[in-house]
Design a protein around this motif. Structure first.
Motif, mmCIF file in Angstrom:
data_model
loop_
_atom_site.group_PDB
_atom_site.id
_atom_site.type_symbol
_atom_site.label_atom_id
_atom_site.label_comp_id
_atom_site.label_asym_id
_atom_site.label_seq_id
_atom_site.Cartn_x
_atom_site.Cartn_y
_atom_site.Cartn_z
ATOM 1 N N GLN A 131 0.836 -1.200 0.000
ATOM 2 C CA GLN A 131 0.000 0.000 0.000
ATOM 3 C C GLN A 131 0.872 1.250 0.000
ATOM 4 O OE1 GLN A 131 -2.809 0.228 3.232
ATOM 5 N NE2 GLN A 131 -3.594 2.223 2.613
ATOM 6 N N GLY A 132 1.941 1.227 0.794
ATOM 7 C CA GLY A 132 2.848 2.367 0.827
ATOM 8 C C GLY A 132 3.520 2.611 -0.510
ATOM 9 N N LEU A 133 3.941 1.531 -1.169
ATOM 10 C CA LEU A 133 4.561 1.676 -2.488
ATOM 11 C C LEU A 133 3.586 2.295 -3.486
ATOM 12 C CD1 LEU A 133 6.536 -1.687 -2.901
ATOM 13 C CD2 LEU A 133 7.424 0.550 -2.220
ATOM 14 N N ALA A 134 2.319 1.880 -3.402
ATOM 15 C CA ALA A 134 1.317 2.430 -4.318
ATOM 16 C C ALA A 134 1.070 3.911 -4.034
ATOM 17 C CB ALA A 134 0.015 1.637 -4.211
ATOM 18 N N LEU A 135 0.966 4.262 -2.760
ATOM 19 C CA LEU A 135 0.715 5.659 -2.406
ATOM 20 C C LEU A 135 1.897 6.554 -2.768
ATOM 21 C CD1 LEU A 135 -1.043 5.202 1.063
ATOM 22 C CD2 LEU A 135 -2.095 5.853 -1.109
ATOM 23 N N LYS A 136 3.090 5.976 -2.784
ATOM 24 C CA LYS A 136 4.282 6.728 -3.180
ATOM 25 C C LYS A 136 4.475 6.743 -4.697
ATOM 26 C CE LYS A 136 6.154 7.950 0.811
ATOM 27 N NZ LYS A 136 6.426 9.369 1.176
ATOM 28 N N GLY A 137 3.598 6.042 -5.419
ATOM 29 C CA GLY A 137 3.685 6.032 -6.872
ATOM 30 C C GLY A 137 4.735 5.103 -7.434
ATOM 31 N N LEU A 138 5.242 4.181 -6.607
ATOM 32 C CA LEU A 138 6.274 3.260 -7.075
ATOM 33 C C LEU A 138 5.676 2.050 -7.787
ATOM 34 C CD1 LEU A 138 8.617 3.417 -3.951
ATOM 35 C CD2 LEU A 138 8.931 4.546 -6.159
ATOM 36 N N ILE A 139 4.439 1.714 -7.459
ATOM 37 C CA ILE A 139 3.684 0.682 -8.172
ATOM 38 C C ILE A 139 2.252 1.190 -8.309
ATOM 39 C CG2 ILE A 139 5.115 -1.207 -7.296
ATOM 40 C CD1 ILE A 139 2.889 -1.896 -5.330
ATOM 41 N N THR A 140 1.443 0.509 -9.100
ATOM 42 C CA THR A 140 0.055 0.932 -9.261
ATOM 43 C C THR A 140 -0.805 0.364 -8.133
ATOM 44 O OG1 THR A 140 -0.626 -0.975 -10.590
ATOM 45 C CG2 THR A 140 0.371 0.900 -11.760
ATOM 46 N N GLU A 141 -1.981 0.945 -7.940
ATOM 47 C CA GLU A 141 -2.903 0.438 -6.926
ATOM 48 C C GLU A 141 -3.327 -0.989 -7.258
ATOM 49 O OE1 GLU A 141 -6.167 3.093 -6.477
ATOM 50 O OE2 GLU A 141 -4.938 4.766 -5.759
ATOM 51 N N GLU A 142 -3.538 -1.257 -8.537
ATOM 52 C CA GLU A 142 -3.931 -2.601 -8.950
ATOM 53 C C GLU A 142 -2.832 -3.610 -8.630
ATOM 54 O OE1 GLU A 142 -4.146 0.113 -10.776
ATOM 55 O OE2 GLU A 142 -6.340 0.367 -10.825
ATOM 56 N N GLU A 143 -1.582 -3.217 -8.845
ATOM 57 C CA GLU A 143 -0.465 -4.111 -8.537
ATOM 58 C C GLU A 143 -0.372 -4.363 -7.033
ATOM 59 O OE1 GLU A 143 2.908 -3.471 -11.975
ATOM 60 O OE2 GLU A 143 2.654 -1.882 -10.480
ATOM 61 N N ALA A 144 -0.651 -3.340 -6.234
ATOM 62 C CA ALA A 144 -0.602 -3.501 -4.781
ATOM 63 C C ALA A 144 -1.653 -4.501 -4.314
ATOM 64 C CB ALA A 144 -0.813 -2.151 -4.095
ATOM 65 N N ILE A 145 -2.868 -4.356 -4.824
ATOM 66 C CA ILE A 145 -3.950 -5.269 -4.445
ATOM 67 C C ILE A 145 -3.624 -6.692 -4.886
ATOM 68 C CG2 ILE A 145 -6.372 -5.849 -4.851
ATOM 69 C CD1 ILE A 145 -6.888 -2.811 -5.118
ATOM 70 N N SER A 146 -3.105 -6.830 -6.083
ATOM 71 C CA SER A 146 -2.769 -8.150 -6.602
ATOM 72 C C SER A 146 -1.634 -8.784 -5.806
ATOM 73 C CB SER A 146 -2.381 -8.041 -8.077
ATOM 74 O OG SER A 146 -2.086 -9.313 -8.613
ATOM 75 N N ALA A 147 -0.655 -7.981 -5.412
ATOM 76 C CA ALA A 147 0.480 -8.511 -4.652
ATOM 77 C C ALA A 147 0.030 -9.067 -3.309
ATOM 78 C CB ALA A 147 1.524 -7.420 -4.446
ATOM 79 N N VAL A 148 -0.890 -8.359 -2.644
ATOM 80 C CA VAL A 148 -1.356 -8.801 -1.329
ATOM 81 C C VAL A 148 -2.306 -9.988 -1.442
ATOM 82 C CG1 VAL A 148 -2.677 -8.115 0.716
ATOM 83 C CG2 VAL A 148 -1.037 -6.527 -0.300
ATOM 84 N N SER A 149 -3.165 -9.964 -2.453
ATOM 85 C CA SER A 149 -4.196 -11.003 -2.554
ATOM 86 C C SER A 149 -3.714 -12.278 -3.234
ATOM 87 C CB SER A 149 -5.419 -10.462 -3.301
ATOM 88 O OG SER A 149 -5.063 -10.032 -4.608
ATOM 89 N N THR A 150 -2.810 -12.153 -4.202
ATOM 90 C CA THR A 150 -2.379 -13.343 -4.949
ATOM 91 C C THR A 150 -0.880 -13.596 -4.903
ATOM 92 O OG1 THR A 150 -2.008 -12.205 -7.072
ATOM 93 C CG2 THR A 150 -4.272 -12.900 -6.560
ATOM 94 N N GLY A 151 -0.107 -12.634 -4.418
ATOM 95 C CA GLY A 151 1.342 -12.798 -4.394
ATOM 96 C C GLY A 151 2.021 -12.444 -5.704
ATOM 97 N N ALA A 152 1.250 -11.899 -6.655
ATOM 98 C CA ALA A 152 1.835 -11.521 -7.944
ATOM 99 C C ALA A 152 2.776 -10.333 -7.770
ATOM 100 C CB ALA A 152 0.726 -11.168 -8.930
ATOM 101 N N LEU A 153 3.942 -10.407 -8.366
ATOM 102 C CA LEU A 153 4.923 -9.341 -8.224
ATOM 103 C C LEU A 153 4.608 -8.172 -9.154
ATOM 104 C CD1 LEU A 153 8.308 -11.296 -8.050
ATOM 105 C CD2 LEU A 153 7.021 -10.274 -6.175
ATOM 106 N N PRO A 154 4.724 -6.944 -8.662
ATOM 107 C CA PRO A 154 4.570 -5.778 -9.539
ATOM 108 C C PRO A 154 5.634 -5.787 -10.635
ATOM 109 C CG PRO A 154 4.427 -5.138 -7.228
ATOM 110 C CD PRO A 154 4.900 -6.558 -7.254
#
Length: 213
Positions: A131-154
């Motif tokens: 979530q912090g990476l997404a809020l800092k603009g380092l990854i997208t919000e969709e990537e953050a949700i996917s990383a937490v829910s499925t383990g998919a790497l941004p």
């Protein structure tokens, strides 16, 4: 500097009281495990002769994160009612009583600059991290949700990991995709951060930001 959590504590009356215990003896136990404070403090800090020589700062915080008690000797942290944390690391100072822990930083009563150094959380959850990476603009919000829910790497992680040696790639992929928490002291954190052009101080700041989410 690390923040070490020691759980929440509350007063209680044990079912069996030692026959030599004074009639006015008070008892506290950890809410999560039920372990008695006397036994816990001596097990964790190896208190000998009634003295805690560990040298780390122990704090009792209320529900709002306000410092109620501060002492380097756990045997003097009385009563330990509330959330107990420990500040470990070289040069750590005791924050003033009444200061509040906000985003990894102790803020004075009237909003003055803190008298203690900035505190970097030792560990943050995977949700806080992404979530912090997404809020800092380092990854997208969709990537953050996917990383937490499925383990998919941004995508940015895949790019960075692809630049590592073949021997390090597997470990580097397993850490962010399978971990439920992240330690600031993990060497891969500094390695990947440096590849993003982040200094250790910038990584600490990111950790503090994520720890407050």
């Amino acid at each position: 500097m690390d923040i070490i959590e020691h759980g929440r504590w509350a007063a209680y009356v044990p079912q069996t009281i030692h026959p030599l215990a004074p009639p006015n003896a008070l008892y506290w136990r950890q809410e999560e495990t039920g372990e008695d404070w006397y036994a816990y403090s001596r097990r964790v800090w190896n208190i000998l002769g009634g003295v805690d020589a560990s040298g780390t700062v122990k704090l009792v915080l209320d529900a709002a994160g306000t410092v109620l008690l501060a002492n380097r000797d756990a045997s003097r942290l009385m009563p330990p009612v509330g959330r107990v944390i420990e500040l470990a690391g070289a040069g750590v100072e005791e924050p003033p009583l009444g200061a509040t822990l906000v985003d990894g930083r102790f803020i004075g009563k009237a909003g003055e600059s803190p008298s203690a150094p900035l505190v970097v959380p030792r560990e943050i959850s995977d949700r806080q991290f992404f979530q912090g990476l997404a809020l800092k603009g380092l990854i997208t919000e969709e990537e953050a949700i996917s990383a937490v829910s499925t383990g998919a790497l941004p995508a940015a992680f895949e790019t960075l990991i692809g630049q590592l040696s073949a021997a390090d790639r597997f470990t580097a992929r397993m850490l962010p995709s399978g971990a439920t928490s992240f330690l600031r002291t993990n060497p891969l954190v500094d390695t990947l951060g440096a590849m993003l052009g982040m200094s250790p101080g910038a990584i600490d700041e990111l950790w503090r930001f994520c720890g407050g989410l």
